[in-house]
Write an enzyme that holds these catalytic residues in place. Sequence first.
Site, PDB file in Angstrom:
ATOM      1  N   THR A 124       9.863  74.422 -29.026  1.00 17.16           N
ATOM      2  CA  THR A 124       9.609  73.033 -28.634  1.00 17.16           C
ATOM      3  C   THR A 124      10.786  72.553 -27.787  1.00 17.16           C
ATOM      4  OG1 THR A 124       8.398  72.707 -30.686  1.00 17.16           O
ATOM      5  CG2 THR A 124       9.154  70.722 -29.557  1.00 17.16           C
ATOM      6  N   ARG A 160       1.564  74.566 -38.831  1.00 16.24           N
ATOM      7  CA  ARG A 160       2.283  73.906 -39.923  1.00 16.24           C
ATOM      8  C   ARG A 160       2.834  74.975 -40.844  1.00 16.24           C
ATOM      9  NH1 ARG A 160      -2.724  71.214 -42.496  1.00 16.24           N
ATOM     10  NH2 ARG A 160      -3.502  73.123 -41.584  1.00 16.24           N
ATOM     11  N   LYS A 210       3.320  68.427 -26.845  1.00 13.25           N
ATOM     12  CA  LYS A 210       3.892  68.828 -28.146  1.00 13.25           C
ATOM     13  C   LYS A 210       4.666  67.667 -28.776  1.00 13.25           C
ATOM     14  CE  LYS A 210       5.448  71.179 -31.559  1.00 13.25           C
ATOM     15  NZ  LYS A 210       4.579  71.495 -32.688  1.00 13.25           N
ATOM     16  N   LEU A 256      -2.387  60.556 -43.698  1.00 16.33           N
ATOM     17  CA  LEU A 256      -2.399  59.152 -44.089  1.00 16.33           C
ATOM     18  C   LEU A 256      -2.008  59.037 -45.558  1.00 16.33           C
ATOM     19  CD1 LEU A 256      -3.072  56.764 -42.253  1.00 16.33           C
ATOM     20  CD2 LEU A 256      -5.407  56.796 -43.141  1.00 16.33           C
ATOM     21  N   GLY A 263       9.695  65.217 -43.916  1.00 15.44           N
ATOM     22  CA  GLY A 263      10.891  66.028 -43.728  1.00 15.44           C
ATOM     23  C   GLY A 263      10.517  67.217 -42.868  1.00 15.44           C
ATOM     24  N   CYS A 266      10.851  69.913 -38.015  1.00 18.01           N
ATOM     25  CA  CYS A 266      10.333  69.475 -36.715  1.00 18.01           C
ATOM     26  C   CYS A 266      10.133  67.981 -36.536  1.00 18.01           C
ATOM     27  CB  CYS A 266       9.068  70.241 -36.390  1.00 18.01           C
ATOM     28  SG  CYS A 266       9.486  71.958 -36.072  1.00 18.01           S
TER      29      CYS A 266
HETATM   30  P1  NAD Z   1      14.036  79.255 -36.920  1.00 12.58           P
HETATM   31  O1  NAD Z   1      15.377  78.655 -36.950  1.00 12.58           O
HETATM   32  O2  NAD Z   1      13.300  79.525 -38.199  1.00 12.58           O
HETATM   33  O3  NAD Z   1      14.097  80.630 -36.130  1.00 12.58           O
HETATM   34  C1  NAD Z   1      14.782  80.818 -34.934  1.00 12.58           C
HETATM   35  C2  NAD Z   1      15.229  82.279 -34.867  1.00 12.58           C
HETATM   36  O4  NAD Z   1      15.760  82.534 -33.567  1.00 12.58           O
HETATM   37  C3  NAD Z   1      16.326  82.636 -35.866  1.00 12.58           C
HETATM   38  O5  NAD Z   1      15.906  83.721 -36.668  1.00 12.58           O
HETATM   39  C4  NAD Z   1      17.521  83.031 -34.981  1.00 12.58           C
HETATM   40  O6  NAD Z   1      18.324  84.065 -35.506  1.00 12.58           O
HETATM   41  C5  NAD Z   1      16.808  83.480 -33.710  1.00 12.58           C
HETATM   42  N1  NAD Z   1      17.643  83.496 -32.516  1.00 12.58           N
HETATM   43  C6  NAD Z   1      18.549  82.574 -32.105  1.00 12.58           C
HETATM   44  N2  NAD Z   1      19.119  82.979 -30.938  1.00 12.58           N
HETATM   45  C7  NAD Z   1      18.548  84.158 -30.615  1.00 12.58           C
HETATM   46  C8  NAD Z   1      18.711  85.057 -29.529  1.00 12.58           C
HETATM   47  N3  NAD Z   1      19.589  84.825 -28.558  1.00 12.58           N
HETATM   48  N4  NAD Z   1      17.970  86.171 -29.511  1.00 12.58           N
HETATM   49  C9  NAD Z   1      17.087  86.438 -30.502  1.00 12.58           C
HETATM   50  N5  NAD Z   1      16.891  85.617 -31.557  1.00 12.58           N
HETATM   51  C10 NAD Z   1      17.606  84.488 -31.609  1.00 12.58           C
HETATM   52  O7  NAD Z   1      13.146  78.311 -35.995  1.00 12.58           O
HETATM   53  P2  NAD Z   1      11.585  77.988 -36.096  1.00 12.58           P
HETATM   54  O8  NAD Z   1      11.327  77.028 -37.197  1.00 12.58           O
HETATM   55  O9  NAD Z   1      10.810  79.249 -36.022  1.00 12.58           O
HETATM   56  O10 NAD Z   1      11.395  77.165 -34.746  1.00 12.58           O
HETATM   57  C11 NAD Z   1      11.495  77.784 -33.487  1.00 12.58           C
HETATM   58  C12 NAD Z   1      10.990  76.821 -32.427  1.00 12.58           C
HETATM   59  O11 NAD Z   1       9.597  76.531 -32.636  1.00 12.58           O
HETATM   60  C13 NAD Z   1      11.681  75.462 -32.439  1.00 12.58           C
HETATM   61  O12 NAD Z   1      11.758  74.981 -31.127  1.00 12.58           O
HETATM   62  C14 NAD Z   1      10.721  74.583 -33.239  1.00 12.58           C
HETATM   63  O13 NAD Z   1      10.847  73.212 -32.917  1.00 12.58           O
HETATM   64  C15 NAD Z   1       9.386  75.133 -32.813  1.00 12.58           C
HETATM   65  N6  NAD Z   1       8.306  74.952 -33.787  1.00 12.58           N
HETATM   66  C16 NAD Z   1       8.538  75.178 -35.112  1.00 12.58           C
HETATM   67  C17 NAD Z   1       7.491  75.051 -36.028  1.00 12.58           C
HETATM   68  C18 NAD Z   1       7.701  75.275 -37.507  1.00 12.58           C
HETATM   69  O14 NAD Z   1       6.765  75.035 -38.267  1.00 12.58           O
HETATM   70  N7  NAD Z   1       8.857  75.723 -37.964  1.00 12.58           N
HETATM   71  C19 NAD Z   1       6.206  74.733 -35.567  1.00 12.58           C
HETATM   72  C20 NAD Z   1       6.006  74.541 -34.191  1.00 12.58           C
HETATM   73  C21 NAD Z   1       7.066  74.661 -33.312  1.00 12.58           C
HETATM   74  C1  UGA Z   2       4.425  69.747 -38.427  1.00 14.47           C
HETATM   75  C2  UGA Z   2       3.087  69.585 -37.706  1.00 14.47           C
HETATM   76  O1  UGA Z   2       2.064  69.240 -38.660  1.00 14.47           O
HETATM   77  C3  UGA Z   2       2.707  70.861 -36.970  1.00 14.47           C
HETATM   78  O2  UGA Z   2       1.501  70.659 -36.242  1.00 14.47           O
HETATM   79  C4  UGA Z   2       3.839  71.216 -36.003  1.00 14.47           C
HETATM   80  O3  UGA Z   2       3.566  72.431 -35.340  1.00 14.47           O
HETATM   81  C5  UGA Z   2       5.134  71.357 -36.781  1.00 14.47           C
HETATM   82  O4  UGA Z   2       5.423  70.123 -37.480  1.00 14.47           O
HETATM   83  C6  UGA Z   2       6.283  71.640 -35.873  1.00 14.47           C
HETATM   84  O5  UGA Z   2       6.300  71.243 -34.735  1.00 14.47           O
HETATM   85  O6  UGA Z   2       7.174  72.268 -36.403  1.00 14.47           O
HETATM   86  P1  UGA Z   2       5.214  70.879 -40.695  1.00 14.47           P
HETATM   87  O7  UGA Z   2       6.506  70.196 -40.424  1.00 14.47           O
HETATM   88  O8  UGA Z   2       5.211  72.314 -41.052  1.00 14.47           O
HETATM   89  O9  UGA Z   2       4.250  70.745 -39.422  1.00 14.47           O
HETATM   90  O10 UGA Z   2       4.504  70.124 -41.904  1.00 14.47           O
HETATM   91  P2  UGA Z   2       3.481  68.911 -42.071  1.00 14.47           P
HETATM   92  O11 UGA Z   2       2.350  69.362 -42.898  1.00 14.47           O
HETATM   93  O12 UGA Z   2       3.157  68.267 -40.798  1.00 14.47           O
HETATM   94  O13 UGA Z   2       4.360  67.900 -42.956  1.00 14.47           O
HETATM   95  C7  UGA Z   2       5.546  67.322 -42.447  1.00 14.47           C
HETATM   96  C8  UGA Z   2       6.100  66.335 -43.436  1.00 14.47           C
HETATM   97  O14 UGA Z   2       5.279  65.158 -43.492  1.00 14.47           O
HETATM   98  C9  UGA Z   2       6.188  66.838 -44.880  1.00 14.47           C
HETATM   99  O15 UGA Z   2       7.415  66.435 -45.438  1.00 14.47           O
HETATM  100  C10 UGA Z   2       5.036  66.168 -45.581  1.00 14.47           C
HETATM  101  O16 UGA Z   2       5.273  65.968 -46.951  1.00 14.47           O
HETATM  102  C11 UGA Z   2       4.977  64.839 -44.836  1.00 14.47           C
HETATM  103  N1  UGA Z   2       3.637  64.202 -44.869  1.00 14.47           N
HETATM  104  C12 UGA Z   2       2.589  64.789 -44.271  1.00 14.47           C
HETATM  105  C13 UGA Z   2       3.486  62.967 -45.490  1.00 14.47           C
HETATM  106  O17 UGA Z   2       4.457  62.392 -46.035  1.00 14.47           O
HETATM  107  N2  UGA Z   2       2.251  62.374 -45.490  1.00 14.47           N
HETATM  108  C14 UGA Z   2       1.178  62.941 -44.892  1.00 14.47           C
HETATM  109  O18 UGA Z   2       0.080  62.340 -44.914  1.00 14.47           O
HETATM  110  C15 UGA Z   2       1.347  64.194 -44.267  1.00 14.47           C
END
Ligand code: NAD
Ligand code: UGA
Length: 428
Positions: A124, A160, A210, A256, A263, A266
Amino acid sequence: MKISVIGTGYVGLVTGVCFAELGNEVICVDVDKEMVDKINSSITTIYEDGLEEMLKKHMTRGNLRATTDLREAVEKTDVSFISVGTPSGLMDYIDLKYVEKVTRDIGKILKDKEGYHLMVVKSTVVPGTTEHSVLPILERYSGKKAGKGFGVAMNPEFLREGKAIEDFMNPDRIVIGGIDEKSTDILLELYKDFKCQIMKTNPKTAEMIKYATNSFLATKISFINDIGNICKQLDIDAYEVAKGMGMDSRISPKFLNPGIGFGGSCFPKDVKAIVGKAKEVYYKPAILNAALELNELQPLKLIELLERNIGFLKGVDITILGLAFKPGTDDMREAPSIKIITSLLMKGARVHATDPKALNEARKIFGEHERLKLYDDPMEAVKKSKYIMIVTEWDEFKREELYKGKVVIDGRRVDEAKVAEYYEGVCW
Ligand code: NAD
Ligand code: UGA
């Protein structure tokens, strides 16, 4: 297709495993050697339902592996997805150092690589990053021209945590922001078996979609918490109100649920990042700032309610049910539990906390504290105190026997807890 996925965290590992499941040959890359070794031993480094089984399946088949060798991965594949972290930086601006580092490294590799390669940003990133940061870095370090030697696209991820595989495999939509037709067409081919809508657009619109999506969902939660806080004062059950609102198809019942706020890795960081980006164009987004502000103190409402009931918390034993930011994950990034436990410890309470998956994360965050004890078994944790706070709505906590004879302050609407001697919800 031959695909490399750079960064094997929540998004990267799920992306790699799911692309393997879809019949592609995948190489996952991470700088963390321990993580790579575990993946190669079919062990997932994060908890995500069903992920380890799928990982094992494709490791055995041989169409998925992990490495720390970025060069080998890029040379042996046609498409690279960047899925490294994009944390908050100074003054809430996004910190792009991981994306920029990978991009420089890939640029150097592309200099020597023959043939076309597509770079896809899945992390992102704030609007403009793909075109004004990733693309020029690649051109500078590869000595090649974007669109000729290599392609670039932005393809945001909407999964998620806890439902990651389901969301990746059955998304509501796929957004492809290619710099040109060739980049877009490769991704269209990769996603050809998906039944959902596929939206083609430019990279910066894809990036904004996004942020707008996450900001909307976070605001929806803060909105219902705002309403919930008013309901609480007026002795109205906010869940009933949300139910009635959600029947309006324009509103929908999803996201809702009032409670102790959002928390995770993201919502907090992404809303801050787009507020930070808006600063660059001299705009202060009032609604997004309000959504963040309301979320800041919402978890502490649990403590306020308990204090109102029993007075000072110094020396009081309190059980916390749930540490992960939501059920189905071991992730504690920006979890409401951190604010709640920290505040309880500051107030001198003794905390007994339990979670089905996040105890190791909690140990890393809190370290040793003489007034904080962690328990595997929720029954053991509740035995230690009269007072219970429900912070994460795990199924493991939906058992009436945990609550009998207790005083329960509920942040997540666990109906089974209503058998308690005294029960109160944060917004109901
Ligand atoms: P994360 O911190 O769990 O994982 C990132 C990984 O990248 C780590 O394992 C780290 O060691 C690795 N890394 C860092 N520098 C590197 C390099 N130079 N070469 C290879 N690996 C390297 O992060 P995440 O939660 O998977 O999120 C990644 C991205 O996706 C973020 O931008 C986040 O906002 C986005 N995103 C996350 C979620 C989610 O649910 N966690 C959902 C949608 C989008
Ligand atoms: C969220 C989005 O739902 C994903 O679509 C997105 O890809 C992701 O962020 C991201 O960009 O990383 P995630 O953070 O895994 O996913 O979890 P959610 O299910 O969205 O919940 C986020 C937080 O909101 C949690 O703490 C949850 O308890 C809270 N929540 C959710 C509420 O308090 N009320 C609700 O009605 C829904």
